[in-house]
Design a protein around this motif. Sequence first.
Motif, PDB file in Angstrom:
ATOM      1  N   ASN A 341      16.708 -64.924  27.742  1.00 44.53           N
ATOM      2  CA  ASN A 341      16.984 -63.800  28.639  1.00 44.53           C
ATOM      3  C   ASN A 341      16.852 -62.475  27.888  1.00 44.53           C
ATOM      4  OD1 ASN A 341      17.517 -65.352  30.924  1.00 44.53           O
ATOM      5  ND2 ASN A 341      19.653 -65.676  30.316  1.00 44.53           N
ATOM      6  N   PHE A 343      17.146 -58.522  27.160  1.00 47.78           N
ATOM      7  CA  PHE A 343      18.076 -57.436  27.467  1.00 47.78           C
ATOM      8  C   PHE A 343      17.297 -56.150  27.721  1.00 47.78           C
ATOM      9  CE2 PHE A 343      20.773 -53.895  25.776  1.00 47.78           C
ATOM     10  CZ  PHE A 343      21.684 -53.880  26.823  1.00 47.78           C
ATOM     11  N   GLU A 344      17.500 -55.603  28.932  1.00 49.41           N
ATOM     12  CA  GLU A 344      16.874 -54.339  29.340  1.00 49.41           C
ATOM     13  C   GLU A 344      15.376 -54.325  29.008  1.00 49.41           C
ATOM     14  OE1 GLU A 344      19.237 -51.123  27.804  1.00 49.41           O
ATOM     15  OE2 GLU A 344      20.882 -51.499  29.210  1.00 49.41           O
ATOM     16  N   TRP A 360      15.143 -58.031  21.887  1.00 53.13           N
ATOM     17  CA  TRP A 360      16.586 -58.255  21.942  1.00 53.13           C
ATOM     18  C   TRP A 360      16.888 -59.134  23.152  1.00 53.13           C
ATOM     19  CZ3 TRP A 360      20.705 -53.748  22.020  1.00 53.13           C
ATOM     20  CH2 TRP A 360      21.940 -54.242  21.558  1.00 53.13           C
ATOM     21  N   GLY A 361      17.463 -60.300  22.893  1.00 56.47           N
ATOM     22  CA  GLY A 361      17.761 -61.240  23.969  1.00 56.47           C
ATOM     23  C   GLY A 361      19.215 -61.680  23.956  1.00 56.47           C
ATOM     24  N   LYS A 362      19.652 -62.212  25.072  1.00 57.39           N
ATOM     25  CA  LYS A 362      21.023 -62.712  25.195  1.00 57.39           C
ATOM     26  C   LYS A 362      21.153 -64.047  24.461  1.00 57.39           C
ATOM     27  CE  LYS A 362      21.692 -60.135  29.458  1.00 57.39           C
ATOM     28  NZ  LYS A 362      22.008 -60.150  30.910  1.00 57.39           N
ATOM     29  N   ASP A 395      23.377 -60.321  15.042  1.00 59.34           N
ATOM     30  CA  ASP A 395      22.409 -60.765  16.057  1.00 59.34           C
ATOM     31  C   ASP A 395      21.182 -61.394  15.398  1.00 59.34           C
ATOM     32  OD1 ASP A 395      24.214 -59.750  17.800  1.00 59.34           O
ATOM     33  OD2 ASP A 395      22.951 -58.152  18.582  1.00 59.34           O
ATOM     34  N   TRP A 458      24.049 -62.632  20.389  1.00 60.60           N
ATOM     35  CA  TRP A 458      22.744 -62.258  20.913  1.00 60.60           C
ATOM     36  C   TRP A 458      21.709 -62.375  19.787  1.00 60.60           C
ATOM     37  CZ3 TRP A 458      22.404 -58.088  25.199  1.00 60.60           C
ATOM     38  CH2 TRP A 458      23.396 -58.344  26.178  1.00 60.60           C
TER      39      TRP A 458
END
Length: 475
Positions: A341, A343-344, A360-362, A395, A458
């Motif tokens: 998923n 992010f933004e 950047w992912g969840k 992260d 994340w």
Amino acid sequence: MWKFVDTMRCFRKRSMFPFLGFLITFLLFFNLYMDDGFVLEAEKRPLAETLMHPGNSERYAHTFTDLSNFSGTINVTYRYLAGIPLPRKKYLTIGLSSVKRKKGNYLLETIKSIFDQSSYEELKEIVVVVHLADFDLVWCENLVQEITRKFAHHIIAGRLLVIQAPEEYYPSLDGLKRNYNDPEDRVRFRSKQNVDYAFLLNFCTNLSHFYMMLEDDVRCSRNFLTALKKVITSREGSYWVMLEFSKLGYIGKLYHSRDLPRLAHFLLMFYQEMPCDWLLIHFRGLLAQKDVIRFKPSLFQHMGYYSSYKGAENKLKDDDFEEDSVDIPDNPPASMYTNINVFESYDAAKAYSTVDEYFWGKPPSTGDFFLIIFNKSTKIVRIKIVTGTEDRRSDVLRHGALEVGQKAVDTKQGRRCSSYITLGEFKGGSVEADDVDRKIGFDIECVRVVVTAGQKEWLIIRTIGLWTTQPASQF
């Protein structure tokens, strides 16, 4: 009698044609000469002569207001203090502007670093222009003597020029706007600095295809020109105004030389409004480059301890600088896919870019993947993937594997490789594989990161670097 007069008239007409032809040709070449220089007039008087015979301000017909009319290059009569330009355009001009410091002087070290960190082949494509922008002509003459003594062979080879724009061309530096509550002497310093850079940019307009702005207290990475060329090649077909190879001040800012006249006029127009580095940001935005395009690792490092402003301490360092291991990856054209998923707007493509941005992912789960599929199969010699950032060290990918694949086929989920080989496991949030082409027996079509155990944190994939056996320009 009338026959004789007619004969003379015909003779005058015939004799006028060659003369008019010569006159027209001369005027055309003269006009081209006047329009096709990086300066419209260039004095070649040695500085010593200038010291003995100070310039008469009446001989400079153009006022500062006249200079800012945006009609191409600025009409400035430069003094050549050392060296003269060669007729052939180089690949890169490196511009330095220097003034007398109350404490320390790093100019000679900066020039030495530029030349020492370049190979013989790279030196053929470089010209360094130093603008001595201090009005103390005795100091300038002494410094020119030092430069000439230490870098004589570079001056003779046309790789080093030292110039000066006479004080008569500068605007008044008294009674300037007191923006940002800066003290008067600070406003004077930064305003003059804008004009210094404007005159330097103007001089360099036609010397090369690209222009690099440096400060006079900088250390360079080894073979920085080769790294620059690789980046420029990778950006072919895309629009850019300014590429950044350091995050500090005026250091490592790259421009197309064709933009230098506009930038020079821009600095002159707003010379008393704000510092130069702020103006550079506005210039980039006005020419429709909205975002910063900065590359890592940085190719240039600030080494000065004392600022040119009042000798104040300046300990700024670029923590992304690498002096001995600068090796920008090739990253051949490819498509990116992930089932993590996002992010933004921190999408998968940002991890593959050599620009300072990231994916950047969840929190990922076991079996999640990040996939790179090349436009065509290629030989990969080295792979390096780094996760996490300095600000978000948690992260990182804690458990993952690096795989390479072949036999790409179309599936319902898109194009995928049908078989993979594992090259290594992530340790401390990163993985690196060398001699890849020797370890496997096929050209690679896919590179895949597989999550081998889920995590609560994340995931940031900061950089993906791929080095090939062929230059990026061949892709």
